[in-house]
Design a protein around this motif. Structure first.
Motif, short mmCIF file in Angstrom:
data_model
loop_
_atom_site.label_atom_id
_atom_site.label_comp_id
_atom_site.label_asym_id
_atom_site.label_seq_id
_atom_site.Cartn_x
_atom_site.Cartn_y
_atom_site.Cartn_z
N GLN A 1 -23.58 21.69 -84.93
CA GLN A 1 -22.58 22.47 -84.19
C GLN A 1 -21.78 23.19 -85.28
O GLN A 1 -20.98 22.58 -85.98
N LEU B 1 -19.80 27.86 -77.01
CA LEU B 1 -19.94 26.90 -78.10
C LEU B 1 -21.42 26.79 -78.47
O LEU B 1 -22.27 26.65 -77.58
N THR C 1 -17.26 20.26 -81.59
CA THR C 1 -16.43 21.45 -81.71
C THR C 1 -15.13 21.18 -80.98
O THR C 1 -15.14 20.82 -79.79
N LEU D 1 -12.12 22.37 -79.08
CA LEU D 1 -11.73 23.56 -78.32
C LEU D 1 -10.26 23.48 -77.95
O LEU D 1 -9.81 22.49 -77.34
#
Lengths: 114, 116
Positions: free
Chosen positions: B6, B21, B110, B112
């Motif tokens: 990622q 993403l 990730t 966010l």
């Protein structure tokens, strides 16, 4: 469904002590998984049960770790002679029969070894 | 080793906007499933969406959809009409048949943020 539950939610122990965690999966889910998550990382697989049989173990699962799932219901994860490196969140997940392979996670047990 | 990448450690999106993403993975297996999970701060992991590798059609679940490119081993998540409650850590997680367990292999995630 009541969801996956784990007990305790938090555990603080001294180095060298033994600890045991419990996971109650969603009822009728025959698959059960244990993962370990350290700060800032994604979870890592530890072990897998199908019903009462432990079918897969990660190399992360040293001989100080043992897991059971008697009668194919709840599961326990025991860590003997804890080390500071064992400090992590221990996550349990269960998955239903069939081909979806979706896993539903519990809230985790946060272990701190001092 | 089967890896999951990622490439975006952190992302931010304005409320009501759309964000994507990214996730790439590496495997030689042909039978697998792909998942996105969401982990809000201090809360438990929640399944967002699932994709079967043998299906060409991209999965959709309300405001969440995926772009699955099997040949490229890419599995991105699009969140439309972002809401404050979408703020969380998002993990891409393939599940390979392997020894039969379909254990999840997680990326690093990730984070966010949703800006009001």
């Amino acid at each position: 469904d009541t969801g996956v539950s784990q007990d305790p939610r938090h555990k603080i122990t001294k180095r060298g002590q033994n600890v045991t965690f419990r996971c109650d999966p969603i009822s009728e889910h025959n698959r059960l998984y244990w993962y370990r998550q350290t700060l800032g990382q994604g979870p890592e697989f530890l072990t897998y049960f199908q019903n009462e049989a432990q079918l897969e173990k990660s190399r992360l699962l040293s001989d100080r770790f043992s897991a059971e799932r008697p009668k194919g219901s709840f599961s326990t994860l025991e860590i003997q002679r804890t080390e500071q490196g064992d400090s992590a969140m221990y996550l349990c997940a269960s998955s239903p029969r069939g081909l979806s392979y979706e896993q539903y996670f519990g809230p985790g047990t946060r272990l701190t070894v001092t | 080793a089967q890896t999951v990448t990622q490439s975006q450690p952190e992302m931010s999106v304005q409320e009501a906007e759309t964000v994507t993403l990214s996730c790439t993975y590496d495997t030689s297996e042909s039978d697998y499933y792909l998942f996105w999970y969401k982990q809000p701060p201090s809360r438990q992991m929640i399944l967002v969406i699932r994709q079967e590798a043998y299906k060409q059609q991209n999965a959709t679940e309300n405001r969440f959809s995926v772009n699955f490119q099997k040949a490229a081993k890419s599995f991105s998540l699009k969140i439309s009409d972002s809401q404050l409650g979408d703020a969380a850590m998002y993990f891409c997680a393939p599940a390979y048949s392997g020894a039969g367990s379909y254990q999840l292999t997680f990326g690093k995630g990730t984070k966010l943020s949703v800006i009001p």
